[in-house]
Design an enzyme around this catalytic site. Sequence first.
Site, PDB file in Angstrom:
ATOM      1  N   GLU A 135      11.535   1.586  -5.259  1.00  0.00           N
ATOM      2  CA  GLU A 135      10.266   2.320  -5.140  1.00  0.00           C
ATOM      3  C   GLU A 135      10.212   3.543  -4.850  1.00  0.00           C
ATOM      4  O   GLU A 135       9.166   4.014  -3.767  1.00  0.00           O
ATOM      5  CB  GLU A 135       9.173   0.843  -4.084  1.00  0.00           C
ATOM      6  CG  GLU A 135       8.803  -0.740  -4.651  1.00  0.00           C
ATOM      7  CD  GLU A 135       8.140  -0.671  -3.833  1.00  0.00           C
ATOM      8  OE1 GLU A 135       7.493  -0.152  -2.877  1.00  0.00           O
ATOM      9  OE2 GLU A 135       7.895  -2.152  -4.461  1.00  0.00           O
ATOM     10  N   GLU A 222      10.832  -7.139  -8.285  1.00  0.00           N
ATOM     11  CA  GLU A 222      10.724  -7.293  -6.450  1.00  0.00           C
ATOM     12  C   GLU A 222       8.757  -8.032  -6.992  1.00  0.00           C
ATOM     13  O   GLU A 222       8.082  -7.164  -8.384  1.00  0.00           O
ATOM     14  CB  GLU A 222      10.050  -6.200  -6.334  1.00  0.00           C
ATOM     15  CG  GLU A 222       9.305  -6.938  -4.834  1.00  0.00           C
ATOM     16  CD  GLU A 222      10.224  -5.161  -3.910  1.00  0.00           C
ATOM     17  OE1 GLU A 222      11.241  -4.857  -3.294  1.00  0.00           O
ATOM     18  OE2 GLU A 222       8.795  -5.161  -3.280  1.00  0.00           O
TER      19      GLU A 222
END
Length: 312
Positions: A135, A222
């Site tokens: 991320e 995710e």
Amino acid sequence: MLDKLKVINGKLTAGEKPVRLFGLSTHGIAWYPEYICEESFNALKKDWRTNCIRIAMYTDEFRGYCKDGNKQHLKELIEKGVVIAEKLDMYVIVDWHVLCDQDPMKYIDEAEEFFSDMSKRFANKTNVIYEICNEPNCSGTWDKITEYADRIIPIIRSNSPDALIVTGTSTWSQDIHCALEKPLKWDNVMYSLHFYAATHKGTLRSRLERCIEAGLPVFINEFNLCEASGKGDIDIDEANAWYEVIDRLGLSCISWCLSNSGDTCGVFTQNCTKLSGWTDEDIKTSGKIIKGWFEAFADEENTNEQCFRIDK
């Protein structure tokens, strides 16, 4: 041996047939190493009917690989997980879990060494997927991610030329439109979209649909049904809306996370220390819903070309 994964016309395939991967992500393996075991992986395959596991290795925080973590031990945990997944005919994602470091270029030297080692170790394993940055955020812009990917991907390709590679996108893997506008130059690459249903809603779903329609290969590697913090209440209406899009588009998805953490996102209750044989009493509400999603994906008819069927 599992079929090689390949992106064809923006879609994920295995043996050149459309495939959908689904399963759980570990929490950071420095936090919860106990779940890297055959007992847990087998339960996820047989009881949760999943076909993929994501092994998350933090790079910065809490004994992160690039900070104060035991590099050799973390690599051994990853290799253990890969070998178990291969034995069980499961795909496995090796996740370089960029988060607090923001810009993946911060630890580029360590990343180059790590992916060189991993791609050599797993060169002949068709079940391994390389996730090169989890991320990126804030200073981790799409240009920085591109710069990073252009250094990491050739290293992986030199050892594992056919491996599927997944890259994070900017703003905590929400800016897939940036990848659509300026895609990487490499083949067999997918782009990460992450969502937490109580935070990320219709705007992000619309972005996803536009990118898929335009042919961008997207992997939802995710997600959870709670807030982006991993805490708070789950949003059932938004969860249902996300499920409809994921199912209709036949997208691969991995849920966060395999743990008994006190956060909403951990699938097990805090007092559950089992590594398998989980009952409904052991599983939080969000975990029960997500388990139901996976069971529904596994139950899709063979005529649904997006479904990847596993042994029951």
